[in-house]
Design an enzyme around this catalytic site. Structure first.
Site, PDB file in Angstrom:
ATOM      1  N   ASP A  50       0.843  -1.209   0.000  1.00 17.17           N
ATOM      2  CA  ASP A  50       0.000   0.000   0.000  1.00 17.17           C
ATOM      3  C   ASP A  50       0.863   1.239   0.000  1.00 17.17           C
ATOM      4  O   ASP A  50       1.467   1.577   1.022  1.00 17.17           O
ATOM      5  CB  ASP A  50      -0.909   0.006   1.237  1.00 17.17           C
ATOM      6  CG  ASP A  50      -2.010  -1.023   1.131  1.00 17.17           C
ATOM      7  OD1 ASP A  50      -2.154  -1.836   2.046  1.00 17.17           O
ATOM      8  OD2 ASP A  50      -2.711  -1.011   0.106  1.00 17.17           O
ATOM      9  N   HIS A  81      -0.373  -0.879  -4.767  1.00 18.52           N
ATOM     10  CA  HIS A  81      -1.649  -0.147  -4.707  1.00 18.52           C
ATOM     11  C   HIS A  81      -1.312   1.316  -4.502  1.00 18.52           C
ATOM     12  O   HIS A  81      -0.898   1.725  -3.409  1.00 18.52           O
ATOM     13  CB  HIS A  81      -2.491  -0.690  -3.541  1.00 18.52           C
ATOM     14  CG  HIS A  81      -3.811   0.007  -3.356  1.00 18.52           C
ATOM     15  ND1 HIS A  81      -4.623  -0.263  -2.271  1.00 18.52           N
ATOM     16  CD2 HIS A  81      -4.457   0.937  -4.096  1.00 18.52           C
ATOM     17  CE1 HIS A  81      -5.714   0.481  -2.351  1.00 18.52           C
ATOM     18  NE2 HIS A  81      -5.646   1.221  -3.457  1.00 18.52           N
ATOM     19  N   GLY A 157      -6.805   4.392   3.583  1.00 18.47           N
ATOM     20  CA  GLY A 157      -5.901   5.204   4.403  1.00 18.47           C
ATOM     21  C   GLY A 157      -5.352   4.447   5.587  1.00 18.47           C
ATOM     22  O   GLY A 157      -4.248   4.729   6.041  1.00 18.47           O
ATOM     23  N   GLY A 159      -5.336   0.375   7.679  1.00 24.42           N
ATOM     24  CA  GLY A 159      -5.790  -0.991   7.814  1.00 24.42           C
ATOM     25  C   GLY A 159      -6.687  -1.089   9.029  1.00 24.42           C
ATOM     26  O   GLY A 159      -6.808  -0.154   9.815  1.00 24.42           O
ATOM     27  N   GLY A 160      -7.341  -2.224   9.186  1.00 21.92           N
ATOM     28  CA  GLY A 160      -8.134  -2.484  10.384  1.00 21.92           C
ATOM     29  C   GLY A 160      -9.474  -1.783  10.442  1.00 21.92           C
ATOM     30  O   GLY A 160     -10.122  -1.764  11.487  1.00 21.92           O
ATOM     31  N   ASP A 190     -10.793  -4.728  -1.058  1.00 20.74           N
ATOM     32  CA  ASP A 190      -9.732  -4.370  -0.121  1.00 20.74           C
ATOM     33  C   ASP A 190     -10.310  -3.496   0.981  1.00 20.74           C
ATOM     34  O   ASP A 190     -10.888  -2.448   0.702  1.00 20.74           O
ATOM     35  CB  ASP A 190      -8.643  -3.602  -0.891  1.00 20.74           C
ATOM     36  CG  ASP A 190      -7.523  -3.101  -0.002  1.00 20.74           C
ATOM     37  OD1 ASP A 190      -6.597  -2.474  -0.533  1.00 20.74           O
ATOM     38  OD2 ASP A 190      -7.577  -3.338   1.229  1.00 20.74           O
ATOM     39  N   GLY A 191     -10.172  -4.020   2.210  1.00 17.08           N
ATOM     40  CA  GLY A 191     -10.600  -3.209   3.348  1.00 17.08           C
ATOM     41  C   GLY A 191     -11.625  -3.938   4.191  1.00 17.08           C
ATOM     42  O   GLY A 191     -12.753  -4.160   3.732  1.00 17.08           O
ATOM     43  N   GLY A 192     -11.220  -4.344   5.391  1.00 17.91           N
ATOM     44  CA  GLY A 192     -12.152  -5.020   6.300  1.00 17.91           C
ATOM     45  C   GLY A 192     -12.489  -6.432   5.892  1.00 17.91           C
ATOM     46  O   GLY A 192     -13.531  -6.974   6.292  1.00 17.91           O
ATOM     47  N   GLY A 212      -5.290  -7.501   5.217  1.00 19.83           N
ATOM     48  CA  GLY A 212      -4.115  -7.113   5.999  1.00 19.83           C
ATOM     49  C   GLY A 212      -4.237  -7.611   7.425  1.00 19.83           C
ATOM     50  O   GLY A 212      -3.597  -8.574   7.836  1.00 19.83           O
TER      51      GLY A 212
HETATM   52  C1  DX5 Z   1      -6.151   1.114   2.643  1.00 19.29           C
HETATM   53  C2  DX5 Z   1      -5.439  -0.209   2.672  1.00 19.29           C
HETATM   54  C3  DX5 Z   1      -6.073  -1.257   3.595  1.00 19.29           C
HETATM   55  C4  DX5 Z   1      -5.238  -2.530   3.686  1.00 19.29           C
HETATM   56  C5  DX5 Z   1      -6.040  -3.701   4.175  1.00 19.29           C
HETATM   57  O1  DX5 Z   1      -6.916   1.389   3.678  1.00 19.29           O
HETATM   58  O2  DX5 Z   1      -5.479  -0.675   1.338  1.00 19.29           O
HETATM   59  O3  DX5 Z   1      -7.337  -1.512   3.105  1.00 19.29           O
HETATM   60  O4  DX5 Z   1      -4.714  -2.852   2.454  1.00 19.29           O
HETATM   61  O5  DX5 Z   1      -6.546  -3.374   5.417  1.00 19.29           O
HETATM   62  P1  DX5 Z   1      -7.319  -4.446   6.351  1.00 19.29           P
HETATM   63  O6  DX5 Z   1      -6.493  -4.507   7.607  1.00 19.29           O
HETATM   64  O7  DX5 Z   1      -8.678  -3.860   6.576  1.00 19.29           O
HETATM   65  O8  DX5 Z   1      -7.372  -5.765   5.647  1.00 19.29           O
END
Ligand code: DX5
Length: 243
Positions: A50, A81, A157, A159-160, A190-192, A212
């Protein structure tokens, strides 16, 4: 004698592989080599880096040098990304560092066609990312030129964050749009992505899952995190095949 009806056509989606892509944003950088090795050993399909510039997203993360570091740690494909205000500034560096896929946000440029060409010219495969509230129509003209659409299931922006359930309807519309045009473009989210969200996202049409926290923050470590996500996807595939 009446010939038996041919079996129903298998939807292209059934033929699509389901890939899990750990994002190193959530990794323990003090033990990155071990974490990457554990995730690769546990069946990760790709990794994602990222790249955040503090302008397109209100956070600063890592640059193309982390792609180069990861390149030395794994044989798996790497996605860069680009969560950057000027994606054109990072394409060549990310590709030279070893990125196999480069993902640019449609919101970050007025010259998406030129960005996609630059990614291809740099030797990487192009993908376009959309934030949750960005309309799908931004994809209309560029869709035939990319191999993957990354639909964010959080505003990027950090993770988590918690998966935004209302994006599921947009995922279904994106899958319908791609299938209606007879394209093979992949849908990544991507995300959550967690064990309690990945199933609904797969049902809605995603087939590639960036994770992540679910992988690198899992109390049992990356292998347990990946196993949990894969178990949900495998259970769904078995249920589909029984139908
Ligand atoms: C931008 C990033 C996150 C990360 C994955 O926010 O792209 O989405 O890659 O984050 P989580 O921990 O939600 O899997």
């Amino acid at each position: 004698m009446k010939r038996p009806a041919p079996p129903p056509p298998r939807s292209p989606r059934r033929a699509r592989p389901t890939l899990i892509v750990p994002s190193i944003l959530a990794a323990d950088f003090g033990h990155l080599a071990d974490q990457v090795a554990a995730a690769e050993e546990a069946g990760a399909d790709r990794f994602q880096v990222d790249i955040m510039d503090g302008h397109f997203v209100p956070n600063l993360s890592m640059g193309p040098m982390f792609v180069a570091t990861l390149r030395r740690l794994t044989r798996l494909p790497i996605e860069a990304h680009l969560m950057t205000a000027r994606p054109q500034d990072w394409i060549r560096a990310a590709a030279d560092a070893g990125a196999d896929w480069i993902i640019a946000h449609a919101e970050a440029t007025s010259f998406l066609d030129r960005i996609v060409t630059s990614i291809t010219d740099a030797g990487a495969r192009p993908a376009v990312a959309l934030n949750p509230a960005t309309p799908l129509c931004l994809l209309d003209e560029i869709l035939p030129r990319v191999g993957m659409v990354l639909q964010m299931t959080v505003d990027p922006g950090w993770g988590g964050q918690r998966f935004l359930d209302h994006v599921l309807d947009k995922l279904r519309r994106l899958r319908a749009l791609i299938d209606s045009r007879g394209m093979t473009c992949e849908i990544e989210i991507d995300g959550g992505v967690e064990t309690d969200t990945i199933g609904a996202a797969a049902m809605a049409g995603a087939n590639i899952f960036v994770a992540g926290s679910a992988v690198f923050s899992h109390p049992g470590g990356p292998a347990a995190g990946l196993a949990g996500l894969r178990a949900v996807l495998n259970g769904q595939r078995r249920a589909r095949n029984r139908r």
